[in-house]
Design an enzyme around this catalytic site. Structure first.
Site, PDB file in Angstrom:
ATOM      1  N   GLY A  41       0.783  -1.230   0.000  1.00  0.00           N
ATOM      2  CA  GLY A  41       0.000   0.000   0.000  1.00  0.00           C
ATOM      3  C   GLY A  41       0.809   1.272   0.000  1.00  0.00           C
ATOM      4  O   GLY A  41       0.230   2.368  -0.067  1.00  0.00           O
ATOM      5  N   GLU A  42       2.145   1.183   0.072  1.00  0.00           N
ATOM      6  CA  GLU A  42       2.966   2.386   0.055  1.00  0.00           C
ATOM      7  C   GLU A  42       2.975   3.004  -1.336  1.00  0.00           C
ATOM      8  O   GLU A  42       2.861   2.301  -2.349  1.00  0.00           O
ATOM      9  CB  GLU A  42       4.405   2.048   0.482  1.00  0.00           C
ATOM     10  CG  GLU A  42       4.522   1.572   1.917  1.00  0.00           C
ATOM     11  CD  GLU A  42       5.950   1.209   2.276  1.00  0.00           C
ATOM     12  OE1 GLU A  42       6.813   1.254   1.361  1.00  0.00           O
ATOM     13  OE2 GLU A  42       6.206   0.872   3.449  1.00  0.00           O
ATOM     14  N   HIS A  78     -11.079  27.780   0.634  1.00  0.00           N
ATOM     15  CA  HIS A  78     -12.228  27.958   1.519  1.00  0.00           C
ATOM     16  C   HIS A  78     -12.145  29.274   2.287  1.00  0.00           C
ATOM     17  O   HIS A  78     -13.155  29.959   2.483  1.00  0.00           O
ATOM     18  CB  HIS A  78     -12.327  26.787   2.496  1.00  0.00           C
ATOM     19  CG  HIS A  78     -13.529  26.839   3.388  1.00  0.00           C
ATOM     20  ND1 HIS A  78     -14.822  26.685   2.915  1.00  0.00           N
ATOM     21  CD2 HIS A  78     -13.640  27.033   4.726  1.00  0.00           C
ATOM     22  CE1 HIS A  78     -15.672  26.785   3.915  1.00  0.00           C
ATOM     23  NE2 HIS A  78     -14.981  26.991   5.034  1.00  0.00           N
ATOM     24  N   LYS A  82     -27.164  30.802   8.929  1.00  0.00           N
ATOM     25  CA  LYS A  82     -27.457  29.444   9.392  1.00  0.00           C
ATOM     26  C   LYS A  82     -26.822  29.218  10.754  1.00  0.00           C
ATOM     27  O   LYS A  82     -25.786  29.782  11.091  1.00  0.00           O
ATOM     28  CB  LYS A  82     -26.949  28.415   8.383  1.00  0.00           C
ATOM     29  CG  LYS A  82     -25.446  28.446   8.142  1.00  0.00           C
ATOM     30  CD  LYS A  82     -25.047  27.449   7.081  1.00  0.00           C
ATOM     31  CE  LYS A  82     -23.534  27.497   6.805  1.00  0.00           C
ATOM     32  NZ  LYS A  82     -23.152  26.564   5.747  1.00  0.00           N
ATOM     33  N   ARG A 132     -25.571  26.048  13.032  1.00  0.00           N
ATOM     34  CA  ARG A 132     -25.285  24.617  12.999  1.00  0.00           C
ATOM     35  C   ARG A 132     -25.418  24.009  14.394  1.00  0.00           C
ATOM     36  O   ARG A 132     -24.954  24.578  15.375  1.00  0.00           O
ATOM     37  CB  ARG A 132     -23.868  24.357  12.483  1.00  0.00           C
ATOM     38  CG  ARG A 132     -23.696  24.659  10.994  1.00  0.00           C
ATOM     39  CD  ARG A 132     -22.302  24.243  10.537  1.00  0.00           C
ATOM     40  NE  ARG A 132     -22.106  24.501   9.119  1.00  0.00           N
ATOM     41  CZ  ARG A 132     -22.422  23.631   8.163  1.00  0.00           C
ATOM     42  NH1 ARG A 132     -22.964  22.463   8.482  1.00  0.00           N
ATOM     43  NH2 ARG A 132     -22.216  23.922   6.899  1.00  0.00           N
ATOM     44  N   ASP A 170     -20.477  19.708  -0.142  1.00  0.00           N
ATOM     45  CA  ASP A 170     -20.021  18.451   0.442  1.00  0.00           C
ATOM     46  C   ASP A 170     -21.160  17.438   0.439  1.00  0.00           C
ATOM     47  O   ASP A 170     -21.299  16.640  -0.482  1.00  0.00           O
ATOM     48  CB  ASP A 170     -19.508  18.694   1.848  1.00  0.00           C
ATOM     49  CG  ASP A 170     -18.789  17.482   2.416  1.00  0.00           C
ATOM     50  OD1 ASP A 170     -18.645  16.478   1.700  1.00  0.00           O
ATOM     51  OD2 ASP A 170     -18.351  17.532   3.591  1.00  0.00           O
ATOM     52  N   GLY A 179     -26.381  19.174   2.157  1.00  0.00           N
ATOM     53  CA  GLY A 179     -27.487  19.417   3.086  1.00  0.00           C
ATOM     54  C   GLY A 179     -27.779  20.899   3.235  1.00  0.00           C
ATOM     55  O   GLY A 179     -28.948  21.324   3.173  1.00  0.00           O
TER      56      GLY A 179
END
Length: 498
Positions: free
Chosen positions: A215-216, A307, A378, A380, A408, A411
């Site tokens: 997996g490396e 972001h 909003k 959260r 993402d 929602g």
């Protein structure tokens, strides 16, 4: 004879003080002056006194002393500077000739050394003229695109020999072939990398980015990158940690292979939302990822819609960050739509600046003067879950465009669309630069009240996305390709957004 000697002795003793200067000035005279004084006995008293003083000085000092002074005056050294003085053969040749010829013909005023210096000066001037002629011939026969004269000033070329000009031309050709651009890609978004390379008119660099049996990550660069300007295109999208490790190892490989400059192109910056401490004992992951890349030796970062803008400050001053605005890609798409009373809506308070820029872009580029701006506040309950949403602004009988940096689980976006429809919105569209669509995100968009959701291909697509009729994907490849070209050509990046 005895009377003459007694007379000279008396004169010497009586006039010792007065004649001291005369003795000093006549020390170099030969003793033969005494014989001359004997033969000229009929001269006047003043001349006799001088002659007697000279003779007495010769007797007093002694013939050996005067002779030794004469020998020391004629003594010369045999050591001569070969670069300044001529050889003894040249001196003999210049001084050759009989005594009669010397007395009958006028003597040349130039000494042998002056003749030698003049001859050497003429030879040096002739050598410089020959070197200039050779340099001019080399320039005339050298390739015209570009010439050495375009790289080096003429004053340096005139001082260079033919061999030096050939070496300079060979060095210029080597630099021309070695200093190029190379684009490499990891497994994060190969389709986007191929599209960027196609826009630039070049091929992707040859590299092996795979996995070993355990997996490396296995990274091998299969071509020469010494002195190249290398760009690594790798979004840190899911699987996030695997893509980040591939990016770090590719940068390390290029750095160890002596690449001149390494620029990482990150269409989507993973861990971007962990940009501050919201509670105790949590990391600032966005800063830690930036420090990892900087430690590997990157020289520049190209990102699309970070972001938060402060992520640029997580990199040191030696690593400039170009945060490209993906909204300019969506401007052309929505500018061609028939929008009725358009209103740009930010789904949260942190995205108001992004929505404002999108609004100003539409107004400037498509001359839309009546565009409104609204915001949804909003609250959260926890990460990924919204408790309450309130609308700030009027959207009655308006076409609304929700503008965000990423989607993402969708929602928040779907609830915001419901709030807008409940507030009297005519149609609801959405635009986001990064469509993660994690978990039920794709299904929520398909069942939402939105007319259309537009995203960019910063993250690789999937068959489920392609099957979603409400999802439209635009390409960011032209924007990234132009940014890469401007950076490589040392042109302005801000000109892309004017």
């Amino acid at each position: 004879m005895k009377s003459s000697l007694a007379l000279s002795k008396r004169i010497l003793l009586s006039g010792r003080v007065a004649s001291r200067k005369t003795f000093l000035s006549t020390r170099a005279f030969q003793p033969a002056a005494f014989a001359a004084w004997q033969e000229s006995g009929s001269r006047n008293q003043s001349h006799n006194a001088t002659a007697v003083a000279v003779a007495a000085g010769g007797l007093f000092l002694g013939a050996g002393t005067v002779a030794s002074c004469e020998m020391s005056r004629k003594k010369t050294t045999n050591v001569k500077d070969p670069q300044t003085f001529p050889t003894p053969d040249e001196i003999v040749e210049d001084d050759s000739g009989s005594a009669e010829a010397t007395r009958s013909e006028p003597k040349d005023p130039m000494t042998p050394y002056a003749k030698f210096a003049a001859r050497r000066e003429m030879e040096e001037e002739q050598e410089q003229e020959e070197q200039k002629d050779d340099a001019n011939r080399a320039q005339a026969t050298s390739p015209a695109d570009p010439r050495i004269g375009d790289v080096l000033p003429s004053k340096y070329i005139s001082d260079m020999t033919v061999e030096e000009l050939r070496i300079e031309e060979a060095t210029r050709k080597a630099k021309q072939h070695s200093g190029g651009i190379k684009i490499f890609s990891g497994n994060g978004n190969m389709s986007l990398s191929l599209e960027i390379a196609r826009h630039l008119g070049i091929n992707l660099g040859k590299a092996t980015v795979g996995r070993f049996a355990d997996g490396e990550a296995n990274v091998v660069i299969n071509e020469n990158v010494r002195g190249k300007d290398c760009y690594v295109i790798q979004p840190t999208c899911p699987p996030v940690n695997d893509n980040i490790m591939e990016l770090l190892l590719m940068v390390s490989t290029l750095r160890r292979a002596s690449a001149r400059r390494i620029t990482v192109v990150i269409p989507y910056y993973g861990y971007a939302r962990q940009d501050r401490k919201m509670q105790a004992r949590v990391p600032i992951s966005a800063a830690d990822v930036a420090r990892l890349m900087e430690a590997m030796g990157i020289d520049r970062v190209i990102a699309v819609d970070l972001h938060c803008g402060q992520i640029q400050g997580f990199f040191g001053p030696r690593v400039p960050v170009d945060n490209l605005d993906g909204g300019i890609v969506g401007l052309d798409y929505f500018g061609g739509k028939d929008l009725h009373n358009p209103v740009i809506v930010s789904p949260d308070a942190g995205g108001v600046y992004r929505a404002k820029k999108f609004k100003e872009g539409l107004a400037h580029k498509y001359d839309m003067k009546d565009i409104g701006l609204a915001m949804i506040v909003k609250q959260r309950a926890r990460a990924g879950s919204v408790d309450q949403m309130d609308l700030v602004g009027d959207v009655t009988n308006c076409d609304c465009i929700l503008v965000d940096d990423m989607i993402d689980t969708a929602g928040t976006l779907c609830k915001a669309a419901d709030v807008l429809v409940a507030s009297g919105a005519r149609r609801v569209f959405a635009f986001a630069s990064h469509g993660l669509l994690s978990g039920p995100g794709n299904e929520r968009i398909a069942n939402s009240s939105m007319e259309e959701v537009v995203i960019l291909n910063t993250i690789p697509t999937s068959p489920q996305r392609e099957a979603n009729d409400k999802l439209t994907e635009l390409s960011v490849a032209p924007l990234l390709a132009q940014a890469i070209f401007n950076i490589h050509a040392k042109k302005s990046i801000s000109a892309l957004f004017k």
